[in-house]
Write an enzyme that holds these catalytic residues in place. Structure first.
Site, PDB file in Angstrom:
ATOM      1  N   TYR A   1     100.481  41.680  38.085  1.00 16.26           N
ATOM      2  CA  TYR A   1     101.771  41.048  37.829  1.00 16.26           C
ATOM      3  C   TYR A   1     102.861  42.119  37.848  1.00 16.26           C
ATOM      4  O   TYR A   1     102.614  43.275  37.467  1.00 16.26           O
ATOM      5  CB  TYR A   1     101.779  40.360  36.457  1.00 16.26           C
ATOM      6  CG  TYR A   1     101.084  39.018  36.444  1.00 16.26           C
ATOM      7  CD1 TYR A   1     101.796  37.848  36.669  1.00 16.26           C
ATOM      8  CD2 TYR A   1      99.716  38.925  36.208  1.00 16.26           C
ATOM      9  CE1 TYR A   1     101.163  36.611  36.666  1.00 16.26           C
ATOM     10  CE2 TYR A   1      99.072  37.686  36.199  1.00 16.26           C
ATOM     11  CZ  TYR A   1      99.806  36.539  36.428  1.00 16.26           C
ATOM     12  OH  TYR A   1      99.177  35.310  36.425  1.00 16.26           O
TER      13      TYR A   1
ATOM     14  N   ASP B   1     103.099  30.120  34.556  1.00 15.63           N
ATOM     15  CA  ASP B   1     103.904  29.227  33.713  1.00 15.63           C
ATOM     16  C   ASP B   1     105.187  28.754  34.394  1.00 15.63           C
ATOM     17  O   ASP B   1     105.583  29.289  35.429  1.00 15.63           O
ATOM     18  CB  ASP B   1     104.317  29.973  32.434  1.00 15.63           C
ATOM     19  CG  ASP B   1     103.202  29.979  31.418  1.00 15.63           C
ATOM     20  OD1 ASP B   1     102.285  29.150  31.543  1.00 15.63           O
ATOM     21  OD2 ASP B   1     103.253  30.830  30.502  1.00 15.63           O
TER      22      ASP B   1
END
Lengths: 251, 251
Positions: free
Chosen positions: A111, A53
C-alpha cells in the site's frame, strides 16, 4: 472453465469500498461483476487480492474469474475498458492455471499513502492525498518506520473492530520518501509491504508516523504500543482518500 | 490602493476557460472576481498572466488585483481557499509595487503537456492527460523539438483564428521527458517556455511532435512548415485537457 487473472485500477472516491454490499451501494466488485456477467451472459463471480474501504484507491488490485470461453485477451481488455465506468480500468489480463486464486495465493500486498505537506490543498491531488500543514520531519519518520518492519503483533495498530484472532503480520519493507507528482508538486509517499494487513492497519501506522513527524509524539511510543497491545497507544487514524493499494505479489 | 500578486492553481475540467464570458458561463476569472468582490464588498477586477482555454489547467497562473486595505496575507490566503470552489486554490500571495501588472510584466510563460503512452486510459490521469496507444519514440521527439527553439514566425503552428498581426514568438526552452506521476504510472511531459504564445500554439506543436513520435510524420516537415507559413502543414491539434500553465516569469 478457464481461469483469468486481471490487474485493475480504480479511483475509490465514488465507491462504497471494493466488496459488494447487500444494500446495493455502488462498489468496485459490484461494477466489475455487472460488466463480466453482461459480457459472458451469465452470473460471474470474482476473487480479489485485497478488500479496500470506501474512498481507498487501487493502482494494482488483482482479481481472477473463470469463464467457459477462450478469450482474445487484446480485444477483451478493450471491451472491458469500454464497458467499465470511468473510475475503473483494467491494465492487464492473462490466462492462469485453474488453481490460481488472487486472494489465497498472494504472498505480499503493498500500500502507498500520499501526504501533501503545505499550507493549502492542491486541487489536483485533493482526491488522492491528505493535507498536513505542520512541517513534517522526514528523517525522523524514516527512522521511526523501521520499528514496524518484521513479524509482529499489530493489535495496537489496527481497528478494534478487526475480529481476526491472529493479529501477527509480517512487514517486509517500509519506505518513506518525497516524490514529485507529475512534476507539479511535492508529495510524501509512505510505501509499506507486508504478507497481509489488518483492518485500518496502514492508516493507523501512517497516522502514528505523522504525529512523530509533526513532533507531537515520541518515537519510543511505537515500541511501547507494540508491547502493550492497546489501540489507544497508537496514533489517530488518517483519512481513507490518501490510501492506494499499489501492488500484490505472487510466487 | 495596494497592489497584490497571487499565484493560482486550478483544475480546468469544469470551467469554460479562464476569461469571463459575457453569457455567464462558469469561468476561473468569474469565480475569483466573485470571491474577491464579496470579501472586499466592492467590485474587484483582476489582471492575469495567461488566458487558458476550456479544460486547460494551471499549476501556476499569476494574477494581480488592487484593494484599499492592508491585508494580513496569511489569514487572507486561508479565507480565499475557504471561499474558492474546490477546483481553484491560491498558493501564494504577496504585496507588489503599484505598477506591477501580471500580464504586461511577464517575460516568459511555461506550459506543460501530459501524455500517457499505454493501451488503456489511466483512471487517475484521465482528466490531466491524453492517451496515445501507438508506441512513441522519445528520442526522435526530443530531436525534433529543437526545431521550435528560437525566435520564429509561428503562423503554421497556431490557430488561423488568432488575429494577432505579429506571429513572431521566441521559444526559450523545450524539454520532453518521462516522469512518474506520483509513483503510480509513467507519463510523457512536453515542457515549453516562450516569451508568449499564440492561440493553440502549444497544442498544435505537441500534436505535430506526437505524429513524429508515432512515425507518421517526418522531422523535416517542421522546417518546411516554418518556411511556408501555412497551418495545414503542421500536425493535428491535441485535446485541451492535457495542457497545464506551469509557470510565469517576471524580471
Amino acid at each position: 472453465m478457464i481461469n483469468y487473472k486481471a490487474v485493475i485500477e480504480y479511483d475509490g472516491t465514488e465507491f462504497c469500498g471494493f466488496q459488494i454490499q447487500p444494500e446495493g451501494l455502488r462498489t468496485v466488485q459490484g461494477e466489475i461483476v455487472k460488466v463480466l456477467s453482461r459480457i459472458f451472459d451469465k452470473e460471474t463471480k470474482i476473487a480479489y487480492a485485497g478488500r479496500t474501504d470506501t474512498r481507498v484507491h487501487a493502482a494494482n488490485q488483482v482479481i481472477n474469474f473463470k469463464c467457459g470461453e477462450e478469450l482474445d485477451l487484446y480485444k477483451f481488455k478493450w471491451s472491458l475498458n469500454l464497458l467499465f465506468p470511468k473510475d475503473i480500468s483494467v491494465k492487464f489480463i492473462e490466462k492462469v492455471s485453474d488453481t490460481f486464486d488472487s486472494r489465497r495465493d498472494a504472498i505480499w500486498r503493498e500500500y502507498s499513502y500520499f501526504v501533501v505537506n503545505d499550507n493549502y490543498q492542491n486541487v489536483f491531488l485533493k482526491r488522492y492525498s491528505i493535507l498536513v500543514c505542520r512541517k513534517l520531519n522526514l528523517d525522523l519518520m524514516i527512522k521511526a518506520c523501521k520499528a514496524f518492519i518484521g513479524k509482529k503483533d499489530f493489535t495496537s495498530f489496527c481497528s478494534p473492530s478487526d475480529d481476526k484472532k491472529n493479529k501477527i503480520r509480517e512487514v517486509f519493507e517500509f519506505e518513506i520518501f518525497k516524490n514529485e507528482s507529475f512534476g507539479l508538486s511535492e508529495i510524501f509517499v509512505f510505501k509499506i509491504k507486508a504478507n497481509s494487513f489488518l483492518y485500518n492497519m496502514v492508516r493507523i501506522i501512517v497516522g502514528t508516523l505523522l504525529e512523530i513527524g509533526k513532533g507531537v509524539r515520541d518515537i519510543s511510543t511505537i515500541e511501547y504500543a507494540f508491547k502493550n497491545n492497546n489501540r489507544d497507544l497508537a496514533g489517530k487514524i488518517v483519512e481513507a482518500k490518501g490510501l492506494f493499494l499499489t501492488g500484490v505479489g505472487y510466487k
